[in-house]
Design a protein around this motif. Structure first.
Motif, PDB file in Angstrom:
ATOM      1  N   LEU A  41       0.836  -1.198   0.000  1.00  0.00           N
ATOM      2  CA  LEU A  41       0.000   0.000   0.000  1.00  0.00           C
ATOM      3  C   LEU A  41       0.872   1.249   0.000  1.00  0.00           C
ATOM      4  N   SER A  42       0.326   2.347  -0.557  1.00  0.00           N
ATOM      5  CA  SER A  42       1.083   3.592  -0.612  1.00  0.00           C
ATOM      6  C   SER A  42       0.124   4.761  -0.754  1.00  0.00           C
ATOM      7  N   HIS A  54      -2.733  16.512   3.466  1.00  0.00           N
ATOM      8  CA  HIS A  54      -3.681  16.281   2.372  1.00  0.00           C
ATOM      9  C   HIS A  54      -3.277  14.942   1.755  1.00  0.00           C
ATOM     10  N   VAL A  55      -4.059  13.914   2.009  1.00  0.00           N
ATOM     11  CA  VAL A  55      -3.696  12.541   1.649  1.00  0.00           C
ATOM     12  C   VAL A  55      -4.341  12.186   0.310  1.00  0.00           C
ATOM     13  N   VAL A  56      -3.511  11.783  -0.653  1.00  0.00           N
ATOM     14  CA  VAL A  56      -3.990  11.392  -1.977  1.00  0.00           C
ATOM     15  C   VAL A  56      -3.640   9.922  -2.202  1.00  0.00           C
ATOM     16  N   ALA A  57      -4.611   9.136  -2.652  1.00  0.00           N
ATOM     17  CA  ALA A  57      -4.375   7.715  -2.898  1.00  0.00           C
ATOM     18  C   ALA A  57      -5.301   7.228  -4.007  1.00  0.00           C
ATOM     19  N   ASN A  62      -5.566   2.254   0.118  1.00  0.00           N
ATOM     20  CA  ASN A  62      -4.399   3.121   0.093  1.00  0.00           C
ATOM     21  C   ASN A  62      -4.671   4.453   0.799  1.00  0.00           C
ATOM     22  N   LEU A  63      -5.900   4.949   0.709  1.00  0.00           N
ATOM     23  CA  LEU A  63      -6.250   6.165   1.431  1.00  0.00           C
ATOM     24  C   LEU A  63      -6.189   5.921   2.945  1.00  0.00           C
ATOM     25  N   MET A 146     -10.229   0.636   7.066  1.00  0.00           N
ATOM     26  CA  MET A 146      -9.715   0.141   8.349  1.00  0.00           C
ATOM     27  C   MET A 146      -8.436  -0.658   8.154  1.00  0.00           C
ATOM     28  N   ARG A 147      -8.464  -1.551   7.159  1.00  0.00           N
ATOM     29  CA  ARG A 147      -7.279  -2.374   6.889  1.00  0.00           C
ATOM     30  C   ARG A 147      -6.099  -1.502   6.495  1.00  0.00           C
ATOM     31  N   GLY A 148      -6.354  -0.533   5.617  1.00  0.00           N
ATOM     32  CA  GLY A 148      -5.288   0.357   5.201  1.00  0.00           C
ATOM     33  C   GLY A 148      -4.779   1.218   6.345  1.00  0.00           C
ATOM     34  N   TRP A 149      -5.690   1.705   7.192  1.00  0.00           N
ATOM     35  CA  TRP A 149      -5.279   2.543   8.334  1.00  0.00           C
ATOM     36  C   TRP A 149      -4.302   1.769   9.219  1.00  0.00           C
TER      37      TRP A 149
END
Length: 801
Positions: A41-42, A54-57, A62-63, A146-149
């Protein structure tokens, strides 16, 4: 070092330039070029002023990754402490008798907290909710977040060294799982029910011997007081107002949100913007540990929440089987309670094993020192039904808001997901619409059911506090279901108090009745709240202010900013002048304090008369009135405080006219003067000299006032006379947002995170926004690409597993 710095700046500029267009091709091309070969993930995190990321995915997983990474960077110690809580490991790490941060439950000590959360985990409660198909359970998008967090949080832990002294080098800062993240969301959902009665659940024991039931009948007044303290608005609150296009300068909507949340611990907000090109673009505040924006805005709509008056649980009175206190009767048939045995490891000690007792309604409650005074006798027990214990839909509800293009879409998310546990929603949109809705998860207790099925105790508590105590021995007293409800036993959306397109829609934690004083809401069940009852000074002052604003019209975001920091004291407007006159009339200028000593109060008379009725930091007399008012409302019962009583025909202006003849008035004044003089504080001292927080060894003055004063800019300061007055803030104004639209496609937004973005005293963003709050200044939102890329503080970081 200079070379490395130049290399970093070049890299940052290159990444920023690659993101110059609203990143449609952006994130996709970046992903092709920079995505790690192993497929991890990225995300791209772009920081602007005050450390706002400011998070871009490219997608939700990924977000979530970028969001978890950025939250860990700012709040790793607070987050890690919360994960110790939801794993049930506090006793092992910190010891069983220590008091936990009460952000995730009301537990009075680590052991009871662990017994509850380990019980939740052992029973597989949260995993079962995760496994439910949507809409009963979370959607795939929410689970991906949740998984990405969790992965992002873990990636930060692996790559960074912790500089926060609160947990630097601590072994309890460990990687987390998606289940941990979901359990944290679950803990927030049940705060008003199971989470608010943890001590009662974990301490409940079957009686032994022959206890006399009559001698232990619970007192209804005690239970009413306990319920009011238990509900989330006992420790939190908020203001919010939406204005529709008929009141604004450009015909578009406006929203001012001012949630009152803790300044420390795990219920803080954290600011961010989340973007999935072509899919999602939203800014606002997230509750720590959650992967979605909790309160926020986008290019079309803005929303905020206030704590509702709905009671999110019911109590069921059980008739026990004679001779067996762990079995109860339903329609004459015995049912056995389920015994859940939970074992908790303890620091430097033997593991502790305790039993919890569960029924068809929920856990049995009983604790001499617990939150609800409900005894377990040989004939009677009480069980708690908390429908939010089956609710893991909060994230999907917030996600629906984030993607909304109108207030109708906000209402659609409330209707579809039904995931808000204990808050109201107030929203405005760029087309000029407004919305208020008390759409929350409430047990389906109709007034008819309460009349038919309340026990003797419930007949007192339901009218007084909205808490139903139902006869658990009768099958016909089950809660039933609404056809439009996503889970059995709760109200469906059609029953929720909702107000659309009013000139203003406002709430300050009273019931839905006066969301607009000209269009009162009625007809809802008592469990939602009251109709025709006295409003708080916060509500009265807020309605006066926003109704006048709406009538004046031509409103802009600047008007919202002025309202936030007007710092008007409704209690002062109603009482200060009368108090000054009564003070001046005291014989010899003296009054007798509660200790029986005479106090010269003559100086206080002039200070009260000259006070400007505000809680600005430079206001003289504000501290004197604040301390006096707190003492007065404790000394004088509410019915005796005012000469003109409450009238439902004039709810905003009554009660009024301070009763200065009431016993306790002169004593409260004497005690206040004596208190301030003993502390060495001048009666006419500026508020900011004695209401402040200390950050980095420096005092930062804090404007605003306590709940009972009715100030919009609510602050609950902590009194410490030895430190010079109010030397810390426990809770109050938190993630403030004033939002409108001008047709450019970019929201016109001003925000402020009062306690700043980071809890780490070594962070540059530990107190920067707190200093802004002190000066009543705002942060100008950088929402659109051109604004983000023009930030002089821009820093771009590519994060990945």
């Amino acid at each position: 070092m200079r070379t490395r710095l130049r290399q970093f700046v070049v890299t940052a500029v290159a990444l920023a330039t690659a993101s110059a267009a609203l990143p449609a091709a952006t994130a996709q091309s970046q992903d092709r070029q920079e995505r790690p070969a192993h497929g991890g993930l990225s995300a791209t995190v772009r920081y602007t002023e005050y450390g706002i990321p400011h998070v871009v995915a490219k997608d939700y997983a990924n977000l979530g990754f970028g969001t978890g990474w950025a939250q860990a960077a700012d709040q790793v110690c607070v987050l890690a402490d919360g994960f110790v809580t939801v794993r049930g490991e506090r006793s092992r790490v910190f010891g069983p008798e220590e008091e936990p941060d009460r952000s995730l439950s009301s537990a009075g000590e680590n052991l009871s907290s662990d017994l509850y959360f380990r019980g939740v985990r052992d029973a597989g409660t949260v995993q079962k909710l995760l496994d439910r198909p949507a809409p009963g359970g979370p959607s795939r998008q929410a689970k991906d977040l949740m998984r990405g967090w969790a992965a992002g949080y873990n990636a930060w832990l692996k790559q960074k060294r912790i500089s926060d002294p609160a947990c630097r080098g601590a072994a309890w800062v460990r990687p987390v799982t998606a289940l941990d993240v979901a359990t944290r969301l679950y803990a927030l959902s049940v705060l008003g029910g199971q989470g608010g009665t943890v001590d009662d659940i974990t301490a409940a024991r079957p009686p032994t011997g022959s206890a006399t039931p009559a001698a232990r009948t619970p007192d209804s007044e005690d239970l009413v007081r306990a319920v009011r303290d238990l509900l989330p608005d006992g420790s939190m609150g908020s203001n919010a107002v939406a204005f529709n296009g008929s009141t604004t300068a450009n015909g578009r909507g406006l929203l001012l949100g001012n949630p009152h949340y803790p300044w420390q611990g795990g219920r803080r907000f954290w600011q961010a913007q989340q973007t999935i090109p072509g899919e999602l673009n939203v800014s606002g505040g997230s509750l720590l540990g959650t992967p979605t924006i909790s309160i926020g805005y986008n290019a079309h709509v803005a929303w905020s929440h206030t704590v509702s008056t709905g009671v999110p649980f019911t109590v069921h009175q059980l008739t026990l089987v004679p001779g067996d206190p762990t079995a109860y009767l339903v329609d004459g048939t015995p049912e056995r309670m389920t015994e859940r045995t939970v074992t908790v490891p303890v620091k430097d000690g033997t593991p502790v094993t305790r039993s919890q007792w569960w029924t068809r309604y929920g856990p049995v409650l009983s604790s001499p020192d617990g939150d609800l005074p409900l005894p377990w006798t040989t004939t009677t027990a009480y069980a708690l039904n908390d429908p939010n214990a089956a609710n893991l839909r909060f994230a999907d509800t917030s996600l629906g808001f984030s993607k909304a293009r109108s207030t109708a879409d906000v209402l659609g998310s409330l209707t579809r997901n039904q995931g808000l546990p204990w808050v109201n929603t107030i929203a405005a949109d760029s087309s000029g619409h407004t919305l208020f809705s008390q759409s929350q998860v409430l047990p389906r207790v109709t007034n008819e059911l309460a009349t038919r099925c309340s026990t003797a105790l419930g007949k007192a508590t339901y009218p007084a506090a909205g808490v139903a105590v139902l006869d658990g021995s009768r099958g016909d007293c089950a809660l039933g279901s609404d056809a439009d409800a996503v889970q059995p036993g709760i109200f469906g959306p059609a029953r929720m108090p909702t107000l659309k397109d009013a000139p203003y829609a406002e709430n300050s934690n009273d019931s839905a009745w006066l969301a607009n004083a000209d269009r009162p809401l009625t007809g809802y069940e008592r469990i939602f709240g009251t109709v025709g009852t006295q409003r708080s000074l916060c509500t009265r002052g807020a309605i006066e202010d926003v109704a006048a604003m709406a009538e004046r019209g031509g409103l802009t975001v600047k008007d919202l900013q002025r309202q936030q920091f007007a710092n008007r004291v409704p209690a002062g407007d109603l009482a200060a002048d009368a108090a000054a006159r009564a003070c001046a009339a005291l014989p010899g200028g003296t009054a007798t304090g509660s200790d029986g000593k005479a106090v010269d109060v003559s100086e206080a008379c002039g200070v009260l008369k000259a006070w400007d009725h505000s809680m600005d930091t430079d206001s003289r007399g504000a501290l004197l009135f604040d301390r006096f008012w707190r003492k007065l409302i404790r000394a004088v019962p509410g019915a005796q405080l005012w000469k003109v009583p409450f009238s439902a025909a004039d709810p905003v202006r009554t009660p009024n006219t301070l009763n200065t003849d009431a016993p306790g008035f002169a004593g409260a004044l004497a005690d206040t003067v004596a208190e301030l003089r003993t502390a060495g504080i001048a009666l006419d001292a500026k508020l900011g000299a004695n209401q402040f927080v200390v950050r980095g060894g420096q005092r930062i003055p804090v404007p605003g006032g306590t709940e009972s004063l009715g100030v919009w800019n609510k602050i609950e300061p902590v009194w410490n006379a030895a430190s010079g007055g109010y030397s810390e803030v426990s809770m109050g104004s938190s993630h403030i947002q004033a939002v409108g639209w001008d047709g450019s496609g970019c929201p016109v937004a001003r925000t402020l995170l009062t306690y700043s973005q980071s809890s780490n005293p070594n962070s540059d963003h530990f107190a920067d926004q707190t200093r802004l709050f002190s000066r009543e200044k705002w942060v100008t939102s950088r929402f659109c690409e051109k604004d983000i890329l023009s930030s002089p503080a821009l820093k771009v970081v590519r994060v990945h597993e």
